[in-house]
Design a protein around this motif. Structure first.
Motif, PDB file in Angstrom:
ATOM      1  N   LEU A   1       0.832  -1.214   0.000  1.00 43.62           N
ATOM      2  CA  LEU A   1       0.000   0.000   0.000  1.00 43.62           C
ATOM      3  C   LEU A   1       0.861   1.257   0.000  1.00 43.62           C
ATOM      4  N   HIS A   2       1.986   1.194   0.729  1.00 46.08           N
ATOM      5  CA  HIS A   2       2.924   2.315   0.736  1.00 46.08           C
ATOM      6  C   HIS A   2       3.532   2.531  -0.650  1.00 46.08           C
ATOM      7  N   TYR A   3       3.946   1.434  -1.278  1.00 42.90           N
ATOM      8  CA  TYR A   3       4.573   1.536  -2.607  1.00 42.90           C
ATOM      9  C   TYR A   3       3.595   2.084  -3.649  1.00 42.90           C
ATOM     10  N   LEU A   4       2.321   1.688  -3.530  1.00 41.67           N
ATOM     11  CA  LEU A   4       1.305   2.133  -4.490  1.00 41.67           C
ATOM     12  C   LEU A   4       0.743   3.509  -4.153  1.00 41.67           C
ATOM     13  N   GLY A   5       1.094   4.026  -2.977  1.00 38.75           N
ATOM     14  CA  GLY A   5       0.686   5.375  -2.612  1.00 38.75           C
ATOM     15  C   GLY A   5      -0.663   5.494  -1.938  1.00 38.75           C
ATOM     16  N   TYR A   6      -1.213   4.370  -1.446  1.00 38.51           N
ATOM     17  CA  TYR A   6      -2.523   4.413  -0.811  1.00 38.51           C
ATOM     18  C   TYR A   6      -2.444   4.705   0.685  1.00 38.51           C
ATOM     19  N   PHE A   7      -1.443   4.150   1.360  1.00 35.63           N
ATOM     20  CA  PHE A   7      -1.317   4.335   2.800  1.00 35.63           C
ATOM     21  C   PHE A   7       0.151   4.261   3.189  1.00 35.63           C
ATOM     22  N   ASP A   8       0.613   5.251   3.937  1.00 35.43           N
ATOM     23  CA  ASP A   8       2.018   5.326   4.323  1.00 35.43           C
ATOM     24  C   ASP A   8       2.135   5.154   5.838  1.00 35.43           C
ATOM     25  N   ILE A   9       2.496   3.935   6.259  1.00 33.78           N
ATOM     26  CA  ILE A   9       2.604   3.658   7.692  1.00 33.78           C
ATOM     27  C   ILE A   9       3.767   4.407   8.330  1.00 33.78           C
ATOM     28  N   THR A  10       4.765   4.797   7.522  1.00 36.07           N
ATOM     29  CA  THR A  10       5.942   5.459   8.081  1.00 36.07           C
ATOM     30  C   THR A  10       5.608   6.849   8.641  1.00 36.07           C
ATOM     31  N   LEU A  11       4.479   7.412   8.217  1.00 34.19           N
ATOM     32  CA  LEU A  11       4.067   8.708   8.768  1.00 34.19           C
ATOM     33  C   LEU A  11       3.725   8.582  10.250  1.00 34.19           C
ATOM     34  N   TYR A  12       3.392   7.377  10.689  1.00 32.30           N
ATOM     35  CA  TYR A  12       3.001   7.149  12.080  1.00 32.30           C
ATOM     36  C   TYR A  12       4.125   6.533  12.903  1.00 32.30           C
ATOM     37  N   THR A  13       4.996   5.755  12.260  1.00 29.50           N
ATOM     38  CA  THR A  13       6.093   5.111  12.994  1.00 29.50           C
ATOM     39  C   THR A  13       7.375   5.941  12.964  1.00 29.50           C
ATOM     40  N   GLY A  14       7.562   6.722  11.904  1.00 28.66           N
ATOM     41  CA  GLY A  14       8.777   7.534  11.785  1.00 28.66           C
ATOM     42  C   GLY A  14       8.998   8.468  12.956  1.00 28.66           C
ATOM     43  N   PRO A  15       7.950   9.181  13.458  1.00 36.25           N
ATOM     44  CA  PRO A  15       8.150  10.087  14.599  1.00 36.25           C
ATOM     45  C   PRO A  15       8.692   9.396  15.847  1.00 36.25           C
ATOM     46  N   PHE A  16       8.324   8.110  16.057  1.00 35.01           N
ATOM     47  CA  PHE A  16       8.853   7.409  17.231  1.00 35.01           C
ATOM     48  C   PHE A  16      10.361   7.218  17.118  1.00 35.01           C
ATOM     49  N   PHE A  17      10.826   6.717  15.959  1.00 38.58           N
ATOM     50  CA  PHE A  17      12.264   6.496  15.791  1.00 38.58           C
ATOM     51  C   PHE A  17      13.025   7.823  15.801  1.00 38.58           C
ATOM     52  N   GLN A  18      12.416   8.870  15.225  1.00 41.86           N
ATOM     53  CA  GLN A  18      13.056  10.180  15.281  1.00 41.86           C
ATOM     54  C   GLN A  18      13.060  10.695  16.717  1.00 41.86           C
ATOM     55  N   GLY A  19      12.039  10.319  17.470  1.00 39.17           N
ATOM     56  CA  GLY A  19      11.969  10.744  18.866  1.00 39.17           C
ATOM     57  C   GLY A  19      13.079  10.145  19.712  1.00 39.17           C
ATOM     58  N   LEU A  20      13.624   8.998  19.322  1.00 40.81           N
ATOM     59  CA  LEU A  20      14.755   8.421  20.052  1.00 40.81           C
ATOM     60  C   LEU A  20      15.964   9.348  19.995  1.00 40.81           C
ATOM     61  N   TYR A  21      16.003  10.214  18.972  1.00 41.75           N
ATOM     62  CA  TYR A  21      17.081  11.216  18.865  1.00 41.75           C
ATOM     63  C   TYR A  21      16.663  12.549  19.484  1.00 41.75           C
ATOM     64  N   ASP A  22      15.450  13.003  19.153  1.00 40.13           N
ATOM     65  CA  ASP A  22      15.000  14.317  19.623  1.00 40.13           C
ATOM     66  C   ASP A  22      14.618  14.305  21.099  1.00 40.13           C
ATOM     67  N   LEU A  23      13.993  13.221  21.560  1.00 34.94           N
ATOM     68  CA  LEU A  23      13.549  13.103  22.958  1.00 34.94           C
ATOM     69  C   LEU A  23      14.170  11.844  23.562  1.00 34.94           C
ATOM     70  N   PRO A  24      15.390  11.949  24.068  1.00 30.73           N
ATOM     71  CA  PRO A  24      16.112  10.752  24.556  1.00 30.73           C
ATOM     72  C   PRO A  24      15.359   9.947  25.606  1.00 30.73           C
ATOM     73  N   ILE A  25      14.382  10.577  26.294  1.00 30.81           N
ATOM     74  CA  ILE A  25      13.646   9.835  27.328  1.00 30.81           C
ATOM     75  C   ILE A  25      12.855   8.672  26.718  1.00 30.81           C
ATOM     76  N   LEU A  26      12.591   8.741  25.408  1.00 28.91           N
ATOM     77  CA  LEU A  26      11.838   7.678  24.744  1.00 28.91           C
ATOM     78  C   LEU A  26      12.605   6.366  24.672  1.00 28.91           C
ATOM     79  N   ILE A  27      13.930   6.391  24.914  1.00 31.39           N
ATOM     80  CA  ILE A  27      14.686   5.137  24.829  1.00 31.39           C
ATOM     81  C   ILE A  27      14.258   4.149  25.924  1.00 31.39           C
ATOM     82  N   PHE A  28      13.545   4.664  26.952  1.00 28.67           N
ATOM     83  CA  PHE A  28      13.076   3.749  27.990  1.00 28.67           C
ATOM     84  C   PHE A  28      12.000   2.798  27.453  1.00 28.67           C
ATOM     85  N   ILE A  29      11.310   3.181  26.384  1.00 33.64           N
ATOM     86  CA  ILE A  29      10.277   2.308  25.811  1.00 33.64           C
ATOM     87  C   ILE A  29      10.903   1.040  25.242  1.00 33.64           C
ATOM     88  N   PRO A  30      11.905   1.120  24.336  1.00 32.82           N
ATOM     89  CA  PRO A  30      12.522  -0.119  23.847  1.00 32.82           C
ATOM     90  C   PRO A  30      13.282  -0.877  24.930  1.00 32.82           C
TER      91      PRO A  30
END
Length: 490
Positions: A181-210
């Motif tokens: 669905l992402h490749y075909l352009g219908y739904f991009d899951i990375t819009l919802y998961t990307g902020p979490f991984f970026q948050g591991l850099y921007d908000l270091p407190i998030l590393i407690f989740i993993p």
């Protein structure tokens, strides 16, 4: 105490009857481990400049956006190839060793697994380049700690999911659909998961989740293994409807029919053997990486025949690699009977031929990409039947690794039949057809290359009887070494 466990494992390896093949495999796997490490390190260095210069994007944000696919693919890849921690527990349980220590040692073996360490060869060079280009040193380090926790979460999640086939298939299917669905352009899951991984850099407190996730997975898997650390674990009888089947249609194969029936029943009834069929189905889709032009590195002409060999030979390369190990439990009994090796080997050969023909028919969907692509699949099928089927049988005489078909009932039992060794042993079988195709391709045309590969396959089929005589002699010369190796429990 851990030193004692290590010494026992060391002696077990060096005193094994299959020491020669085991040592060769470790050296062979070591070479490919170094090659993969080099390629990952090269990718870690190149991806920064590629994203920044070619796409004019922020490298860290872009990598974080697609880390969800990396995480899921790592889990599925582990499930298919990573071996579970295996220890021969029978002699340990009668000694004054605490069960917690035995499980801790087994889990400790997985910490230094190649599947955990290989990620560092990509992320360490990438992180160094991030720091050189002005990214915060502390934030980059904390981001790496979060990724390490996710990697080891996968390590222990794989141990838990190893008993849940349906769950891992469901997860893989869901993310395959999301990726499509992402490749075909219908739904991009990375819009919802990307902020979490970026948050591991921007908000270091998030590393407690993993980190918390990792600790919980370690605790659950540890308790599960301690609970099953008994000789009779998993042996409770379960009531089932028993069905008998004669498979009379196989009687046309003569004396080899008995062995064919046993192998087909084995595949239908045993989890480890059924996984070879699953691998064959997955290999049918392997050609999409090559025939669709999705990866530029696979656009060379010789890669066409490489992909075709895998598409049609998935079962041959997975099941065939472990002949005669599939029969290791009763191999000594078979050798005491009036059974001709040629009949036994012929049954395995016919099984691989039938599976290859079925794979070729199922791969007819590649006609969508043109007759030239399907021509490669047809000639690869001929080559697999005429040459590679003989090669895997010949190699099987020297692979003296027993397969415990009941290991899924025991603590520390390995449940995967197809593993890294199987994959790496498959690679040399690709060299000759690729060379033949390259000679014909560069000397005349692609169809000349196909012709050379097909001729090699037909020649192997024509000399089948003579080749089988040679293979039979090898099995006879290795007979007692094989029996001795199969009698070893570890």
């Amino acid at each position: 105490m851990f030193r004692h466990f290590f010494v026992l494992q060391w002696k077990s390896f060096w005193r094994s009857a299959s020491l020669t093949s085991g040592l060769f495999m470790k050296l062979f796997m070591g070479f490919w481990a170094l090659w993969f490490a080099f390629m990952f390190a090269l990718g870690g260095v190149a991806v920064f400049e590629l994203i920044k210069e070619q796409f004019n994007l922020d490298p860290l944000e872009t990598v974080n956006r697609f880390l969800i696919y990396w995480w899921v693919f790592d889990l599925i890849f582990r499930y298919a190839l990573q071996k579970m921690p295996v220890i021969n527990i029978k002699p340990l349980l009668i000694l004054p060793f605490p069960k917690n220590r035995i499980v801790s040692f087994a889990f400790g073996k997985t910490i230094f697994s190649f599947f955990n360490i290989i990620h560092a060869f990509f992320f360490i060079p990438f992180s160094i380049i991030l720091i050189v280009n002005g990214y915060s040193v502390m934030n980059v380090l904390l981001w790496n700690f979060g990724l390490i926790a996710l990697i080891y979460s996968n390590n222990f999640l794989n141990i838990i999911l190893n008993k849940k086939d349906n769950l891992i298939f469901f997860t893989g299917s869901i993310f395959a659909i999301l990726g499509g669905l992402h490749y075909l352009g219908y739904f991009d899951i990375t819009l919802y998961t990307g902020p979490f991984f970026q948050g591991l850099y921007d908000l270091p407190i998030l590393i407690f989740i993993p980190i918390i996730t990792w600790v919980l997975l370690v605790s659950v898997s540890f308790k599960s293994f301690v609970k099953d650390l008994y000789l009779d674990a998993g042996l409770a009888a379960k009531s089932k409807d028993v069905k008998t089947e004669n498979l009379d249609w196989l009687d046309r194969f003569g004396k080899t029919a008995t062995f064919l029936k046993n192998d087909i029943k084995l595949i239908k009834r045993n989890k480890r053997a059924r996984s070879t069929v699953l691998v064959s189905i997955l290999f049918l889709f392997y050609g999409l990486l090559f025939f669709t032009g999705a990866i530029d590195a696979y656009q060379g002409p010789v890669w066409t025949i490489f992909a075709a060999i895998f598409v049609t030979g998935g079962f041959l390369l997975s099941f065939g690699q472990f002949v005669p190990s599939w029969d290791s439990a009763y191999y000594p009994l078979m050798m005491s009977q009036n059974i001709k090796y040629k009949e036994y080997l012929s049954s395995k050969w016919w099984l691989m031929v039938i599976a290859t023909l079925i794979s070729t028919i199922l791969a007819s969907g590649y006609l969508y990409f043109g007759w030239e692509v399907y021509s490669a699949i047809l000639v690869a099928s001929i080559y697999n039947i005429g040459v590679n089927s003989h090669v895997v049988l010949w190699a099987g005489a020297y692979v003296k690794t027993p397969i415990d078909l009941t290991s899924n009932k025991k603590a520390f039992g390995d449940k995967q039949a197809f593993n890294t060794k199987t994959l790496l042993l498959s690679l040399p079988k690709m060299v000759l057809p690729m060379l033949l195709y390259a000679i014909g391709y560069y000397a005349h045309s692609p169809y000349a290359g196909y012709a050379l590969v097909a001729v090699a396959g037909v020649a192997g089929f024509a000399f089948k009887d003579k080749v089988f005589d040679k293979i039979e002699n090898i099995y006879k010369s290795e007979k007692y070494k094989t029996i001795s190796a199969y009698k070893q429990e570890n």
